[in-house]
Write a protein that holds these residues in place. Sequence first.
Motif, PDB file in Angstrom:
ATOM      1  N   LEU A 142       0.829  -1.211   0.000  1.00  0.00           N
ATOM      2  CA  LEU A 142       0.000   0.000   0.000  1.00  0.00           C
ATOM      3  C   LEU A 142       0.863   1.260   0.000  1.00  0.00           C
ATOM      4  CD1 LEU A 142      -2.813  -0.979   2.534  1.00  0.00           C
ATOM      5  CD2 LEU A 142      -2.931  -0.983   0.056  1.00  0.00           C
ATOM      6  N   GLU A 143       1.992   1.231   0.718  1.00  0.00           N
ATOM      7  CA  GLU A 143       2.906   2.380   0.714  1.00  0.00           C
ATOM      8  C   GLU A 143       3.493   2.615  -0.679  1.00  0.00           C
ATOM      9  OE1 GLU A 143       5.738   1.475   3.712  1.00  0.00           O
ATOM     10  OE2 GLU A 143       4.455   2.138   5.376  1.00  0.00           O
ATOM     11  N   ASN A 144       3.821   1.523  -1.381  1.00  0.00           N
ATOM     12  CA  ASN A 144       4.336   1.661  -2.756  1.00  0.00           C
ATOM     13  C   ASN A 144       3.293   2.280  -3.682  1.00  0.00           C
ATOM     14  OD1 ASN A 144       6.816   0.530  -2.100  1.00  0.00           O
ATOM     15  ND2 ASN A 144       6.185  -1.530  -2.590  1.00  0.00           N
ATOM     16  N   LEU A 145       2.043   1.835  -3.553  1.00  0.00           N
ATOM     17  CA  LEU A 145       0.978   2.402  -4.384  1.00  0.00           C
ATOM     18  C   LEU A 145       0.771   3.878  -4.072  1.00  0.00           C
ATOM     19  CD1 LEU A 145      -1.745  -0.418  -4.339  1.00  0.00           C
ATOM     20  CD2 LEU A 145       0.056  -0.031  -6.004  1.00  0.00           C
ATOM     21  N   GLU A 146       0.807   4.212  -2.790  1.00  0.00           N
ATOM     22  CA  GLU A 146       0.643   5.619  -2.399  1.00  0.00           C
ATOM     23  C   GLU A 146       1.768   6.481  -2.961  1.00  0.00           C
ATOM     24  OE1 GLU A 146       0.247   8.307   1.684  1.00  0.00           O
ATOM     25  OE2 GLU A 146       0.873   6.211   1.780  1.00  0.00           O
ATOM     26  N   SER A 188      16.837   7.856 -10.947  1.00  0.00           N
ATOM     27  CA  SER A 188      17.252   6.785 -11.862  1.00  0.00           C
ATOM     28  C   SER A 188      16.803   7.043 -13.301  1.00  0.00           C
ATOM     29  CB  SER A 188      16.676   5.449 -11.375  1.00  0.00           C
ATOM     30  OG  SER A 188      15.272   5.530 -11.315  1.00  0.00           O
ATOM     31  N   ASN A 189      15.739   7.870 -13.475  1.00  0.00           N
ATOM     32  CA  ASN A 189      15.211   8.186 -14.819  1.00  0.00           C
ATOM     33  C   ASN A 189      14.783   6.939 -15.584  1.00  0.00           C
ATOM     34  OD1 ASN A 189      15.430  10.942 -14.636  1.00  0.00           O
ATOM     35  ND2 ASN A 189      17.538  10.966 -15.380  1.00  0.00           N
ATOM     36  N   VAL A 190      14.391   5.892 -14.862  1.00  0.00           N
ATOM     37  CA  VAL A 190      13.936   4.664 -15.522  1.00  0.00           C
ATOM     38  C   VAL A 190      12.546   4.861 -16.107  1.00  0.00           C
ATOM     39  CG1 VAL A 190      13.362   2.238 -15.139  1.00  0.00           C
ATOM     40  CG2 VAL A 190      15.367   3.209 -14.053  1.00  0.00           C
ATOM     41  N   VAL A 191      11.686   5.586 -15.373  1.00  0.00           N
ATOM     42  CA  VAL A 191      10.309   5.828 -15.802  1.00  0.00           C
ATOM     43  C   VAL A 191      10.172   7.301 -16.164  1.00  0.00           C
ATOM     44  CG1 VAL A 191       7.896   5.692 -15.139  1.00  0.00           C
ATOM     45  CG2 VAL A 191       9.504   4.004 -14.271  1.00  0.00           C
ATOM     46  N   SER A 192       9.619   7.579 -17.331  1.00  0.00           N
ATOM     47  CA  SER A 192       9.453   8.962 -17.770  1.00  0.00           C
ATOM     48  C   SER A 192       8.231   9.577 -17.080  1.00  0.00           C
ATOM     49  CB  SER A 192       9.269   9.007 -19.282  1.00  0.00           C
ATOM     50  OG  SER A 192       8.102   8.307 -19.654  1.00  0.00           O
ATOM     51  N   LEU A 193       8.117  10.901 -17.194  1.00  0.00           N
ATOM     52  CA  LEU A 193       6.990  11.596 -16.574  1.00  0.00           C
ATOM     53  C   LEU A 193       5.659  11.189 -17.205  1.00  0.00           C
ATOM     54  CD1 LEU A 193       8.403  15.200 -16.091  1.00  0.00           C
ATOM     55  CD2 LEU A 193       7.655  13.653 -14.301  1.00  0.00           C
ATOM     56  N   LYS A 194       5.675  10.902 -18.508  1.00  0.00           N
ATOM     57  CA  LYS A 194       4.437  10.487 -19.181  1.00  0.00           C
ATOM     58  C   LYS A 194       3.963   9.137 -18.681  1.00  0.00           C
ATOM     59  CE  LYS A 194       5.183  13.024 -23.504  1.00  0.00           C
ATOM     60  NZ  LYS A 194       5.375  12.904 -24.962  1.00  0.00           N
ATOM     61  N   ALA A 195       4.917   8.254 -18.352  1.00  0.00           N
ATOM     62  CA  ALA A 195       4.547   6.911 -17.893  1.00  0.00           C
ATOM     63  C   ALA A 195       4.024   6.920 -16.470  1.00  0.00           C
ATOM     64  CB  ALA A 195       5.752   5.972 -17.991  1.00  0.00           C
ATOM     65  N   TYR A 196       4.293   7.997 -15.713  1.00  0.00           N
ATOM     66  CA  TYR A 196       3.815   8.054 -14.327  1.00  0.00           C
ATOM     67  C   TYR A 196       2.289   8.024 -14.268  1.00  0.00           C
ATOM     68  CZ  TYR A 196       8.153   8.874 -11.777  1.00  0.00           C
ATOM     69  OH  TYR A 196       9.369   8.709 -11.173  1.00  0.00           O
ATOM     70  N   LYS A 197       1.629   8.645 -15.247  1.00  0.00           N
ATOM     71  CA  LYS A 197       0.166   8.675 -15.225  1.00  0.00           C
ATOM     72  C   LYS A 197      -0.408   7.267 -15.384  1.00  0.00           C
ATOM     73  CE  LYS A 197      -3.860  10.870 -17.259  1.00  0.00           C
ATOM     74  NZ  LYS A 197      -4.412  11.741 -18.308  1.00  0.00           N
ATOM     75  N   LYS A 225       1.598   9.737  -5.454  1.00  0.00           N
ATOM     76  CA  LYS A 225       2.203  11.015  -5.053  1.00  0.00           C
ATOM     77  C   LYS A 225       3.199  11.505  -6.096  1.00  0.00           C
ATOM     78  CE  LYS A 225       1.812  10.915  -0.013  1.00  0.00           C
ATOM     79  NZ  LYS A 225       2.554  10.801   1.256  1.00  0.00           N
ATOM     80  N   ASP A 226       4.002  10.583  -6.637  1.00  0.00           N
ATOM     81  CA  ASP A 226       4.975  10.973  -7.669  1.00  0.00           C
ATOM     82  C   ASP A 226       4.273  11.545  -8.887  1.00  0.00           C
ATOM     83  OD1 ASP A 226       7.016  10.161  -6.059  1.00  0.00           O
ATOM     84  OD2 ASP A 226       7.256   8.198  -6.987  1.00  0.00           O
ATOM     85  N   TRP A 227       3.143  10.957  -9.241  1.00  0.00           N
ATOM     86  CA  TRP A 227       2.403  11.469 -10.401  1.00  0.00           C
ATOM     87  C   TRP A 227       1.788  12.834 -10.087  1.00  0.00           C
ATOM     88  CZ3 TRP A 227      -3.223  11.503 -10.729  1.00  0.00           C
ATOM     89  CH2 TRP A 227      -3.682  12.025 -11.932  1.00  0.00           C
ATOM     90  N   LYS A 228       1.236  12.991  -8.882  1.00  0.00           N
ATOM     91  CA  LYS A 228       0.602  14.250  -8.526  1.00  0.00           C
ATOM     92  C   LYS A 228       1.625  15.382  -8.434  1.00  0.00           C
ATOM     93  CE  LYS A 228      -3.184  14.727  -7.310  1.00  0.00           C
ATOM     94  NZ  LYS A 228      -4.341  15.176  -8.120  1.00  0.00           N
ATOM     95  N   GLN A 229       2.822  15.074  -7.907  1.00  0.00           N
ATOM     96  CA  GLN A 229       3.844  16.103  -7.737  1.00  0.00           C
ATOM     97  C   GLN A 229       4.712  16.288  -8.974  1.00  0.00           C
ATOM     98  OE1 GLN A 229       5.958  14.770  -4.286  1.00  0.00           O
ATOM     99  NE2 GLN A 229       4.221  15.078  -2.908  1.00  0.00           N
TER     100      GLN A 229
END
Length: 799
Positions: free
Chosen positions: A308-312, A326-335, A316-320
């Motif tokens: 649950l902490e990982n999901l939260e 690490s730049n493994v995941v791009s900002l577009k993929a966060y959504k 939060k990363d997407w909202k902020q």
Amino acid sequence: MKARRNKKQIPSFRKLLKTSKVKLENKLKNKQFKQQSTLKKYRKEQRKLRQAVKDAVSKKPIPLEDPKEKRPGKRIEREEEEEEEALPLDMMDEDDLQLMRELGQRASFLTRDLSSSEPVHAKKRKHERVIDKYEKIPRTLQTAPEKELIHLLPIKDKSGIIPQTREKPVIDNNQDEEDQEEVELEEEIVEDPIRELTLEEHLIERRKKLQEKKMHIATLASAILSDPETNIKKLKELRSMLMEQDPDVAVTVRKLVIVSLMELFKDITPSYKIRPLTEAEKSTKIRKETQKLREFEEGLVSQYKFYLENLEQMVKDWKQRKLKKSNVVSLKAYKGLAEVAVKSLCELLVSLPHFNFHNNIIVLIVPLMNDVSKLISEMCCEAVKKLFKQDKLGQASLGVIKVISGFVKGRNYEVRPEMLKTFLCLRIKELEVKKDTEDINKPKKFMTFKEKRKTLSRMQRKWKKAEEKLERELLEAEASESTERKLKLHTETLNIVFVTYFRILKKAQRSPLLPAVLEGLAKFAHLINVEFFDDLLVVLHTLIESGDLSYRESLHCVQTAFHILSGQGDVLNIDPMKFYTHLYKTLFKLHAGATNEDVEIVLQCLDVMLTKRRKQVSQQRALAFIKRLCTLALHVLPNSSIGILATNRILMHTFPKTDLLLDNESQGSGVFLPELDEPEYCNAQNTALWELHALQRHYHPIVRRFAAHLMAGAPSEGSAALKPELSRRSAAELFETYSMAAMTFNPPVESLSSKRKNEVLQGDSFLNEDLNQLIKRHCSEAATHLPLDFTKYLKTSLR
């Protein structure tokens, strides 16, 4: 006498043991520091020595005077300068002249090259070797490095305890030489350039990696499902894949792991809440099976919490809009990751309302109901609605209602209306309370007397009778306790709901939340306390008269008022004539366009206003509403017409004297005034339902059937009577059944079977014979190309 032993020189074993560990560590650190400083000095000296040797080998001795290298031109110039600067000899004394000659012989220390390390008289030592020079350079002796002492177990003999130590020689690593060699090796090694993959090869490689990850996830999940208690530690391994670092497959793998873990937790989670063990329970001895179960529960709760902490964190990363280092995941993929995380949280909210951390999930989901993203907002609202519908105990619903109420108040009522519309799905009705109690406490079947007589002896029947009596008493106690607890939870939930509604009515009357509030009050009005009825009716009438409400909102106000009056409000002496007038006046705002969906609310209002309050409704009012409803049925969609005609049928049964509208003769004095907004004074008894004749020719077969049924006087038997599937349904149900929202016609239109013709007519057969001959004659004539001359027509027009 024996001489005393010097105990200070040889420490006893007991004293050695008493030495603190910190002191020993400090001594060891000091010793290591000294050894390191000695090694550094030694390396420095060796480095200087090597440099001196290199300098001695590379440099060559430079003589003071070499006549071969000097050029005659430069020598002549220098002599002329010296002659100009020097004093003439005849002007010097003999003593001074002698002194200058002696200095000239000893001037080698002034004229030689000072950068050279050669001695003054280099000519005499031409044949001296380089080795002799190296031998004459001063040097320092190589000091042996200190050795580390290892303390061993002491030996005890007659003389006492003898401590034992062993020397450990320090290995001399010439780090400078090794570093230099490594640098040289790195320079020598030339890396082969990596071949760039084509797009097709890259996709094949990605597909291969993804397949391997999928197999790994499936293997771990199947192992956990097969034996959860034994393989609970594999949950940690599967959860660690949420941090996948391969940029090619990171997003896809993380989404797969999120969904897999969600399904795993839904399957292996027990149907009870796991509480932490007390100190007394931890200290007591238990069996192996119990210990195994405890370990499983502890591991499950801890991994569920981390999940649950990982999901939260993903949300939060997407909202902020925060990018990881690490730049493994791009900002577009966060959504995409956040959407999958929210979907998993919604599933857990609905599926595990009894398990640990359910309140934490509620706190995460409720703010997302008001999210800017429409997809996430709808997802969360649907999950909350689903939870309300299936919650039979009421505990989870109460938790969600508390958080929503606090959130709405904290945002100053500036939230999405969908948040408050979820309240409409609450299971708070007296009938549903009784039904839910029966579902939870299912009645236990007891053996009949015949079954006892067949299977049990006399003594067993006697024991069985006493046992069943005790079970019945226990079941009655449990049922009463469950009902009381449920009613208590529902009361608390309703209090919070009504507090939220009344706050909005008082403070935010122009808020977009008002329609949802009015709709909620219309549903739960029968549960409101009688003390609030007078004030609430005044507020509703003020809202209607203000003119700020839309038509749908005003209908909700009317519906709420009559729900209040039809329940506990019967004891109140309140005349709702103003609400009747408002509905009668605004009926013609309905049409076949956008307001067609509001017909359902009108049908519900008419049912409460006219049918359920039949004793308080006059005949004039009923006649006026029937006439206006028949007129309205002409210009709405078919499903609305069916619902309106079904309401008229019920009103004609409820008020039998309204059949005079089917006769042409007028009753009493006056003329019908259709434009008058007062139903009591429009003289509806002097008109007829001529609209039914037009509706008999309607294109919808059900509308035609209802119109014919009403023209016949709405009989319950005979040829003009309706079929049971139409007569037994309410007006609102018929409105939903024959709705055309899905762009389908109900009942479906029958397709006419076309007869196959034996002869297929050609195009010429449709034309007249004379016309065919004329066409053929013109087609057979040769086309003549004559020059086109329009000037003659132009001249005539100019004249």
